[in-house]
Design an enzyme around this catalytic site. Structure first.
Site, PDB file in Angstrom:
ATOM      1  N   LYS A  52      -1.160   8.245  -5.314  1.00 11.11           N
ATOM      2  CA  LYS A  52      -1.135   7.845  -4.419  1.00 11.11           C
ATOM      3  C   LYS A  52      -2.412   6.288  -5.202  1.00 11.11           C
ATOM      4  O   LYS A  52      -1.720   5.360  -4.675  1.00 11.11           O
ATOM      5  CB  LYS A  52      -2.821   8.330  -4.012  1.00 11.11           C
ATOM      6  CG  LYS A  52      -2.533   9.391  -2.953  1.00 11.11           C
ATOM      7  CD  LYS A  52      -3.521  10.480  -2.514  1.00 11.11           C
ATOM      8  CE  LYS A  52      -3.372  11.655  -1.538  1.00 11.11           C
ATOM      9  NZ  LYS A  52      -3.852  12.300  -1.002  1.00 11.11           N
ATOM     10  N   GLN A  96     -10.329  13.848  -1.880  1.00 11.71           N
ATOM     11  CA  GLN A  96      -8.790  15.440  -2.312  1.00 11.71           C
ATOM     12  C   GLN A  96      -9.251  16.385  -2.129  1.00 11.71           C
ATOM     13  O   GLN A  96     -10.778  16.724  -3.241  1.00 11.71           O
ATOM     14  CB  GLN A  96      -8.376  14.884  -3.856  1.00 11.71           C
ATOM     15  CG  GLN A  96      -7.110  15.318  -4.224  1.00 11.71           C
ATOM     16  CD  GLN A  96      -5.634  14.827  -2.982  1.00 11.71           C
ATOM     17  OE1 GLN A  96      -5.780  13.729  -2.840  1.00 11.71           O
ATOM     18  NE2 GLN A  96      -5.076  15.892  -2.740  1.00 11.71           N
ATOM     19  N   ASP A 119      -7.769   8.771   5.227  1.00 11.51           N
ATOM     20  CA  ASP A 119      -7.446   9.669   5.663  1.00 11.51           C
ATOM     21  C   ASP A 119      -7.977  10.888   6.766  1.00 11.51           C
ATOM     22  O   ASP A 119      -6.642  11.883   7.223  1.00 11.51           O
ATOM     23  CB  ASP A 119      -8.295  11.588   4.546  1.00 11.51           C
ATOM     24  CG  ASP A 119      -7.295  11.926   3.495  1.00 11.51           C
ATOM     25  OD1 ASP A 119      -6.544  11.750   3.450  1.00 11.51           O
ATOM     26  OD2 ASP A 119      -7.929  12.252   2.826  1.00 11.51           O
TER      27      ASP A 119
END
Ligand code: NAP
Length: 293
Positions: A52, A96, A119
């Site tokens: 990412k 994460q 997200d």
């Protein structure tokens, strides 16, 4: 069989994003800025976060990686999130997953400002997605929708079976596929570990989306001839063939299923790169303040 090349489409999307970033910076504004919070040293999470951050560099975004050790307290992590929420230089950020067991994942997700939740995991974004309101759509399901769109796969009136009902993949995926939108209008069946006679459902799927995290679980006798198969699974299994000692396996037995289906996503190179492209798209939207002005 047609291979759905997620890597190629992801790079194309990233090229378009890079063009937009150039326009933003040449107008004198700062580039979009994505932050990632990584807890512990899980090999999979390390790889995903590194990918990412690397993608941010490719499209011209600024990026920041904040690391915490495995034993970080929930309080400390919540403080990091509050700092990122209050930092006007950061447009969006991700924490994460998975997090260590002593940390309440829901509490962490709810602490992220919905306007920076690129997200798309915060209940506000999930709720807005269900109601068809502008929101950040969870990156993996959003990536899959874009793949189906790119390959002009007809969804209207089709039976879509989603295997796996997680909050981040299976559940939002099932909602998107059932929506009354151009890319949707499927009749959806959502299967999980308590589903009895799973094959009866998978065999009736025109579009089968597999997100169970069980390597090569879906075999050729579980699918219909000509089905579209999307493999979300990415399990790291030990391998003597690769330098780092592992390789990624999908949920689908690729060799045999690919003989029978019309379209299939490979692992790696299918859904994974699209998750990254979607995250970048959401971050660009956040920087442009399009969803939450
Ligand atoms: P998860 O939270 O573990 O959820 C797995 C789901 O699969 C659960 O709903 C579970 O049912 C169901 N399931 C497990 N075994 C099953 C079986 N034998 N039959 C039917 N259903 C079964 O996983 P996740 O986070 O959704 O991730 C799924 C996979 O996708 C993992 O391999 C993950 O690494 C991968 N992934 C990939 C990407 C990407 O970008 N490529 C992104 C996210 C996730 P219950 O609810 O009943 O337990």
């Amino acid at each position: 069989m047609n291979l759905i090349d997620g890597k190629k489409i992801s790079l194309k999307i990233q090229e378009n994003i890079a063009e937009e970033v150039k326009k933003i910076t040449s107008s004198g504004k700062k580039p979009p800025h994505l932050a990632a919070v990584l807890v512990g040293n899980d090999g999979g999470s390390e790889t995903y976060v590194a990918a990412k951050i690397k993608a941010c560099g490719r499209v011209g975004f600024n990026s920041t990686l904040i690391r915490h050790p495995e034993y970080v307290t929930e309080e400390k992590l919540l403080q990091t999130i509050a700092d990122l929420n209050n930092n006007s230089d950061i447009d969006g950020f991700i924490v994460q997953l998975p997090l260590p067991r002593h940390i309440n994942e829901h509490k962490i997700i709810e602490a992220v400002l919905p306007s920076k939740d690129v997200d798309g995991f915060h209940p506000i974004n999930v709720g807005r997605m269900v109601l068809n309101l502008p929101c950040y759509v969870s990156a993996t399901p959003y990536g899959i929708v874009q793949l189906l769109e790119h390959y002009k796969i007809e969804t209207s009136g089709k039976h879509c079976v989603v295997v796996g009902r997680s909050h981040i993949v299976g559940s939002p995926m099932s909602i998107l596929m059932a929506k009354n939108t151009t890319l949707g209008n499927c009749t959806v069946t959502l299967c999980h570990s308590k589903t009895t006679n799973l094959s009866d459902y998978t065999r009736s799927a025109d579009i089968l989306i597999c997100a169970l995290g069980s390597p090569e679980f879906i075999k050729a006798d579980m699918i219909k001839q000509g089905a579209v198969v999307v493999d979300v699974g990415t399990t790291r299994v030990e391998s003597t063939e690769s330098k780092n000692g592992f390789k990624l396996k999908g949920d689908v037995m690729f060799n045999e299923v690919s003989q029978k289906c019309s379209f299939i996503t490979p692992v790696p190179g299918g859904v994974g790169p699209m998750t990254i492209a979607s995250l970048l798209k959401n971050t660009l939207l956040a920087a442009k303040k399009e969803i939450y002005p």
